[in-house]
Motif scaffolding. Structure first.
Motif, PDB file in Angstrom:
ATOM      1  N   GLN A  93       0.838  -1.208   0.000  1.00 55.45           N
ATOM      2  CA  GLN A  93       0.000   0.000   0.000  1.00 55.45           C
ATOM      3  C   GLN A  93       0.869   1.252   0.000  1.00 55.45           C
ATOM      4  N   CYS A 114       2.251   1.778  -3.356  1.00 54.34           N
ATOM      5  CA  CYS A 114       1.181   2.282  -4.233  1.00 54.34           C
ATOM      6  C   CYS A 114       0.981   3.771  -4.022  1.00 54.34           C
ATOM      7  N   THR A 132       3.819   5.715  -5.585  1.00 58.43           N
ATOM      8  CA  THR A 132       3.760   5.684  -7.047  1.00 58.43           C
ATOM      9  C   THR A 132       2.634   6.559  -7.568  1.00 58.43           C
ATOM     10  N   ILE A 133       1.453   6.386  -6.971  1.00 59.92           N
ATOM     11  CA  ILE A 133       0.300   7.143  -7.473  1.00 59.92           C
ATOM     12  C   ILE A 133       0.531   8.633  -7.285  1.00 59.92           C
TER      13      ILE A 133
END
Lengths: 172, 345
Positions: free
Chosen positions: B34, B37, B40-41
């Motif tokens: 998570q 993520c 990255t996002i």
């Protein structure tokens, strides 16, 4: 005795606090000392989190770590005209140095003795579910007068500090 | 579609447990994933955001904005990112090296930490802290220190002035920022962000707390150092404030962290005032994105519409106007809650 993850977290946090706190004393640049102090405060907040006192930990971060920057600002302002490299040195006076060391030693002995001889009751209890609600009820219920008095006291201190710094205006 | 990401997460932990990991380790692995993520996002989203802001600001000033690279200039940010990554990393010889180097790293860590408590959809929250809202405010207040470290470490007068402005501004605006959220907390009766979202099932808090929304918006603009309150950077007078001496990737990290903060604060506003992930037709995680982008567009709109105000005006605006107004709002909210209880709602 097995080492749990909880203990590891405590040891890591304690290490951070001890190293940072030593840095506050030993570093020669007063700005570095102040930054090290922030690290020590964040470490203490980490120990609060580990003890599942999240609210207190966040207060620690917000009040101490977040607002200490003002302290650094003052440190910078006070040493602005000289070199900052040597602003947090040890006292050159041997007697003062020894007195400080002696006091620190006494403090450590007192702390150590009191911790060693106290029987801490070990209660396998979970933290309270609604800690914030409990705190709020205590602050605004049983201890409301003490709470409000402390608030007014702080306000008085702030006003006093402003008057001391800027000087009160004479009324004619 | 609604439970797409939750299903992916469940499938991931299930797969790990099939491999023989205990649930505890599987959860830990999920946390790491998570975390990756989020990073990255956030980073990918920034390229879109910077392009969007440049395009929007172009339209505001009757220009075209970036328009050379790709359709509508949408590859411009990627080109800029590559340029920044390949630039030489210059550290001034008189700088306070350690402080100079670590400041951008701490800044980005602090801004990514904000995403831990944000509910990004129905049940899509990494940690649902019981003091989630307070976590957001107090961790956000740490970014002051990072700006101060940058300004101090650079050993440059512009940087130091910028850092001092940033500290003065951010500490002053933290007060109305926190006070304006108290009205919401009083109505929702909880600091837990999921409870605050649930309390807006019938009516959004922007309707019940319009004053709080406006004061929070103004204070957040100052806290994010965005125009018209971007005195700490004020490139016309301070050549870039605390970031003056930074080049290449270190400077890009500051830029990244500022936009990360912007997205986080917008998402928090969507969560606290605009009903969070709740909404008809679309899946919940899409709703929060839509609402966050709407709020960010308002931030862009303000930045490119208003001229920068003066430092002393900024400070007196916070202490003499915003704080009394938010205190009055708390009083009104308390009176309102008692009135409605008395009415028997």
């Amino acid at each position: 005795m097995t080492v749990s993850l909880n203990d590891l977290v405590f040891v890591a946090m304690a290490l951070v606090i001890v190293v940072a706190a030593t840095g506050v004393v030993m570093l020669k640049n007063i700005v570095h000392s102040a930054l090290s102090l922030i690290l020590a405060f964040v470490g203490v907040a980490g120990i609060y989190f580990q003890l599942s006192a999240g609210f207190i930990g966040l207060v620690q971060i917000m009040v101490y770590a977040g607002a200490i920057s003002v302290l650094i600002i003052f440190a910078i302002m006070l040493v602005m005209d000289k070199s900052v490299e040597k602003t947090n040195l040890f006292s050159p006076n041997i007697i003062r140095l020894l007195a400080g060391m002696g006091l620190t030693f006494l403090l450590f002995v007192t702390l150590g003795v009191s911790i060693w001889f106290t029987k801490f009751p070990v209660v396998p209890a979970e933290g309270p579910v609604d800690a914030v609600g409990m705190l709020a009820n205590l602050f605004m219920g049983d201890y409301v007068i003490a709470f409000e008095t402390a608030a007014i006291l702080l306000l008085v201190a702030v006003i006093g500090a402003i008057i001391l710094a800027k000087g009160a205006e004479d009324k004619q | 579609m609604e439970h797409l990401f939750i299903n992916i997460a469940d499938a991931f932990t299930g797969w790990l447990m099939n491999l023989g990991l205990s649930p505890w380790w599987a959860d830990l692995a999920l946390l790491v994933v998570q975390w990756i993520c989020i990073v990255t996002i956030v980073t990918a989203n920034i390229t879109v955001l910077i392009w969007l802001e440049r395009k929007v600001s172009g339209f505001f000033q009757e220009r075209l904005g970036p328009n050379r690279l790709g359709p509508f200039g949408c590859f411009q940010t990627i080109a800029d990112a590559i340029k920044l990554l390949t630039k030489e990393d210059i550290i001034p010889s008189a700088a306070d090296k350690l402080v100079f180097r670590t400041a951008p790293i701490f800044f980005i860590i602090v801004s990514v930490m904000l995403y831990v408590v944000l509910p990004m959809g129905d049940g899509m929250q990494i940690v649902d802290l019981d003091v989630g809202l307070f976590f957001f405010i107090s961790v956000g207040s740490l970014s002051t220190i990072c700006l101060l470290m940058a300004g101090w470490g650079s050993n440059n007068k512009w940087s130091l002035i910028g850092a001092m402005r940033a500290v003065a501004q951010m500490i002053s605006y933290e007060v109305p920022l926190a006070l304006s959220l108290i009205g919401v907390v009083m109505i929702a009766g909880s600091l837990r962000l999921s409870n605050i979202v649930a309390a807006q099932g019938n009516i959004w808090f922007i309707v019940l707390q319009p004053i709080a929304f406006i004061t929070y918006f103004i204070a957040a603009t100052a806290e994010l150092n965005r125009g018209p309150f971007d005195m700490p950077e004020a490139e016309q007078e301070l050549t870039g404030g605390a970031y003056t001496e930074y080049t290449g990737m270190r400077w890009a990290l500051f830029f990244l962290a500022e936009y990360t903060n912007l997205v986080a604060v917008s998402a928090l506003m969507a969560t606290v005032f605009l009903g969070g992930w709740q909404g008809p037709w679309l899946p919940s995680w899409l709703w929060i994105i839509v609402k966050t982008y709407v709020i960010m567009m308002v931030f862009f709109w303000l930045k490119w519409t208003f001229p920068r105000i003066r430092m002393d005006q900024l400070m007196s605006f916070s202490w003499k106007f915003l704080i009394p107004v938010s205190l009055a709002n708390i009083f009104l909210t308390g009176a309102g809650i008692h009135f409605f209880k008395w009415m028997g709602w």
